[in-house]
Design a protein around this motif. Structure first.
Motif, PDB file in Angstrom:
ATOM      1  N   ASN A  39       4.603   7.601  -3.434  1.00 48.74           N
ATOM      2  CA  ASN A  39       3.758   8.257  -4.431  1.00 48.74           C
ATOM      3  C   ASN A  39       4.595   8.425  -5.696  1.00 48.74           C
ATOM      4  O   ASN A  39       5.531   9.224  -5.734  1.00 48.74           O
ATOM      5  CB  ASN A  39       3.283   9.611  -3.910  1.00 48.74           C
ATOM      6  CG  ASN A  39       2.310  10.301  -4.859  1.00 48.74           C
ATOM      7  OD1 ASN A  39       2.475  10.257  -6.074  1.00 48.74           O
ATOM      8  ND2 ASN A  39       1.304  10.939  -4.299  1.00 48.74           N
TER       9      ASN A  39
ATOM     10  N   ASN B  79      -3.475   1.780  -8.753  1.00 43.89           N
ATOM     11  CA  ASN B  79      -3.321   2.826  -7.742  1.00 43.89           C
ATOM     12  C   ASN B  79      -3.716   2.296  -6.367  1.00 43.89           C
ATOM     13  O   ASN B  79      -4.333   1.231  -6.245  1.00 43.89           O
ATOM     14  CB  ASN B  79      -4.125   4.080  -8.112  1.00 43.89           C
ATOM     15  CG  ASN B  79      -5.613   3.836  -8.146  1.00 43.89           C
ATOM     16  OD1 ASN B  79      -6.207   3.360  -7.183  1.00 43.89           O
ATOM     17  ND2 ASN B  79      -6.241   4.157  -9.262  1.00 43.89           N
ATOM     18  N   ASP B  80      -3.350   3.038  -5.331  1.00 44.68           N
ATOM     19  CA  ASP B  80      -3.543   2.542  -3.969  1.00 44.68           C
ATOM     20  C   ASP B  80      -5.012   2.338  -3.618  1.00 44.68           C
ATOM     21  O   ASP B  80      -5.358   1.407  -2.888  1.00 44.68           O
ATOM     22  CB  ASP B  80      -2.866   3.461  -2.947  1.00 44.68           C
ATOM     23  CG  ASP B  80      -3.289   4.916  -3.080  1.00 44.68           C
ATOM     24  OD1 ASP B  80      -3.796   5.304  -4.145  1.00 44.68           O
ATOM     25  OD2 ASP B  80      -3.091   5.677  -2.118  1.00 44.68           O
TER      26      ASP B  80
ATOM     27  N   ASP C  24       0.872  -1.178   0.000  1.00 47.91           N
ATOM     28  CA  ASP C  24       0.000   0.000   0.000  1.00 47.91           C
ATOM     29  C   ASP C  24       0.906   1.224   0.000  1.00 47.91           C
ATOM     30  O   ASP C  24       1.443   1.617   1.038  1.00 47.91           O
ATOM     31  CB  ASP C  24      -0.899  -0.024   1.235  1.00 47.91           C
ATOM     32  CG  ASP C  24      -1.828   1.183   1.305  1.00 47.91           C
ATOM     33  OD1 ASP C  24      -1.929   1.919   0.302  1.00 47.91           O
ATOM     34  OD2 ASP C  24      -2.456   1.388   2.360  1.00 47.91           O
TER      35      ASP C  24
ATOM     36  N   ALA D 277      -0.036   5.345  -4.893  1.00 44.81           N
ATOM     37  CA  ALA D 277      -0.560   6.662  -5.221  1.00 44.81           C
ATOM     38  C   ALA D 277       0.262   7.251  -6.364  1.00 44.81           C
ATOM     39  O   ALA D 277       1.470   7.043  -6.449  1.00 44.81           O
ATOM     40  CB  ALA D 277      -0.486   7.576  -3.998  1.00 44.81           C
TER      41      ALA D 277
ATOM     42  N   THR E  73       4.708   3.846   3.098  1.00 44.53           N
ATOM     43  CA  THR E  73       4.485   2.617   2.342  1.00 44.53           C
ATOM     44  C   THR E  73       4.328   1.477   3.333  1.00 44.53           C
ATOM     45  O   THR E  73       5.186   1.284   4.199  1.00 44.53           O
ATOM     46  CB  THR E  73       5.679   2.328   1.409  1.00 44.53           C
ATOM     47  OG1 THR E  73       5.825   3.416   0.498  1.00 44.53           O
ATOM     48  CG2 THR E  73       5.466   1.033   0.637  1.00 44.53           C
TER      49      THR E  73
ATOM     50  N   GLY F 103       1.518   5.028  -0.316  1.00 36.56           N
ATOM     51  CA  GLY F 103       0.874   6.330  -0.233  1.00 36.56           C
ATOM     52  C   GLY F 103       1.857   7.479  -0.265  1.00 36.56           C
ATOM     53  O   GLY F 103       3.066   7.291  -0.424  1.00 36.56           O
ATOM     54  N   GLY F 104       1.324   8.671  -0.078  1.00 32.84           N
ATOM     55  CA  GLY F 104       2.144   9.866  -0.152  1.00 32.84           C
ATOM     56  C   GLY F 104       3.019  10.085   1.061  1.00 32.84           C
ATOM     57  O   GLY F 104       4.047  10.764   0.975  1.00 32.84           O
TER      58      GLY F 104
ATOM     59  N   SER G 123       7.578   7.504   1.647  1.00 31.57           N
ATOM     60  CA  SER G 123       6.612   7.781   0.584  1.00 31.57           C
ATOM     61  C   SER G 123       6.916   6.967  -0.667  1.00 31.57           C
ATOM     62  O   SER G 123       8.072   6.780  -1.048  1.00 31.57           O
ATOM     63  CB  SER G 123       6.639   9.269   0.230  1.00 31.57           C
ATOM     64  OG  SER G 123       5.884   9.519  -0.943  1.00 31.57           O
TER      65      SER G 123
END
Length: 326
Positions: free
Chosen positions: A36, A99-100, A9, A70, A15, A11-12, A34
């Protein structure tokens, strides 16, 4: 060597990885920076993935990945797929990458319905139409500047606006009373409204709007998260204290989320027939039973089944184990 699967997963801000064995049991969890892809690129994403797996400290042969990042798009999808395949020595056919938010569709591995609408409401909000692991379309998810109605940010901002309205009414009332009345105006604020002001370090008064602007500027660049966190005070006012001003906000939020779902359904010319499909619900707001029920009641039609997914990444890891190891 033990065979393993994992979900990622990305993300910004962080992780997360979940690792499962052939029985679908979680045997490891790790976290990195991150990933992203739009911000850190594929190379930065790969470094955060390595960091997360090193933190998990699980040894074995990885045979499949279910990954969501993301910021990933058509231009970076193939590069990211090659990078993950090379890192884990996994055949590309055994990597599901999107995407996430699309990790939500992993729940369909455990349902009888082949299609679903997924609704996520946390800091932001988005709805997606799924056919198995394929995301057919999306609705909403435009970010807090352009949309995300019904999200935690939206609820928090509406809460601030309601506090300003109540404070304004108190100031008007003061102006119509005698100068010796001593009325402060804060009596107009309910418990949840006072909690909002306390969280922002502000107090009622004629310059409240300036205080709020200053407070939010001080929180930048985390102001979006800070505003979203105020939603818990609105929820308390609506569902615990039963204050009408808070309940009005949560009802509007539920209606907005229902409206995000509607364009994806066949009744509105969309792709998904609710009567034969699942509704997948995730995100911090939809884990609150009372609010989730408000959203379901706001929908103009019922789905065949409704599934609440507390952690989409954990579900994706278990789904990968069932798909590739069972």
């Amino acid at each position: 060597m033990v065979k393993l699967v994992a979900s990622i997963d990305g993300g910004g801000t962080k992780t997360r990885v979940f690792i499962c064995n052939e029985h679908g049991e979680e045997v490891g969890f790790g976290q990195g920076g991150s990933s992203n892809v739009a911000s850190v690129g594929v190379e930065g994403m790969l470094q955060s993935v390595k960091q997360a797996f090193e933190a998990a400290r699980v040894q074995g042969e990885f045979v499949a990945l279910w990954a969501g990042f993301a910021g990933i798009g058509s231009r970076t999808h193939e590069e990211a797929l090659d990078a993950l395949s090379g890192l884990f020595q996994i055949d590309r056919q055994h990597i599901i990458l999107n995407n996430d938010a699309s990790l939500l569709c992993s729940q369909l591995t455990f349902t009888t319905e082949p299609r679903a609408v997924g609704l996520i409401a946390g800091t932001g909000s988005i709805a997606m139409a799924f056919d198995g692991t394929c995301m057919l379309a999306r609705a909403g998810g435009f970010g807090h500047m352009l949309g995300d109605e019904g999200s935690g940010y939206w609820i928090g901002l509406e809460g601030i606006k309601e506090v300003l309205r109540a404070n304004q009414q108190a100031e008007i009332s003061k102006a119509t009373t005698t100068a010796t009345s001593g009325e402060s105006g804060d009596g107009w604020l309910g418990g949840w409204q006072v909690a909002v002001l306390d969280a922002l370090g502000c107090a009622p008064g004629p310059s409240l709007h300036l205080e709020l602007i200053h407070a939010l500027d001080n929180f930048a660049p985390a102001s979006k998260t800070r505003v979203a966190s105020l939603s818990r005070h609105v929820f308390r006012g609506a569902y615990e204290d039963h204050e009408p001003s808070a309940a009005a906000i949560t009802k509007r939020a539920a209606k907005h989320l229902a409206q995000v779902v509607e364009p994806l359904c066949t009744a509105q010319g969309g792709l998904i027939d609710p009567s034969t499909s699942a509704l997948l619900m995730s995100g911090s707001l939809l884990l609150v039973d009372t609010f989730r029920n408000d959203v379901l009641q706001a929908l103009p039609y019922a789905f065949k089944t409704v599934h609440v997914i507390p952690d989409t990444a954990a579900t994706a890891a278990a789904a990968a184990a069932k798909k590739y190891l069972s």
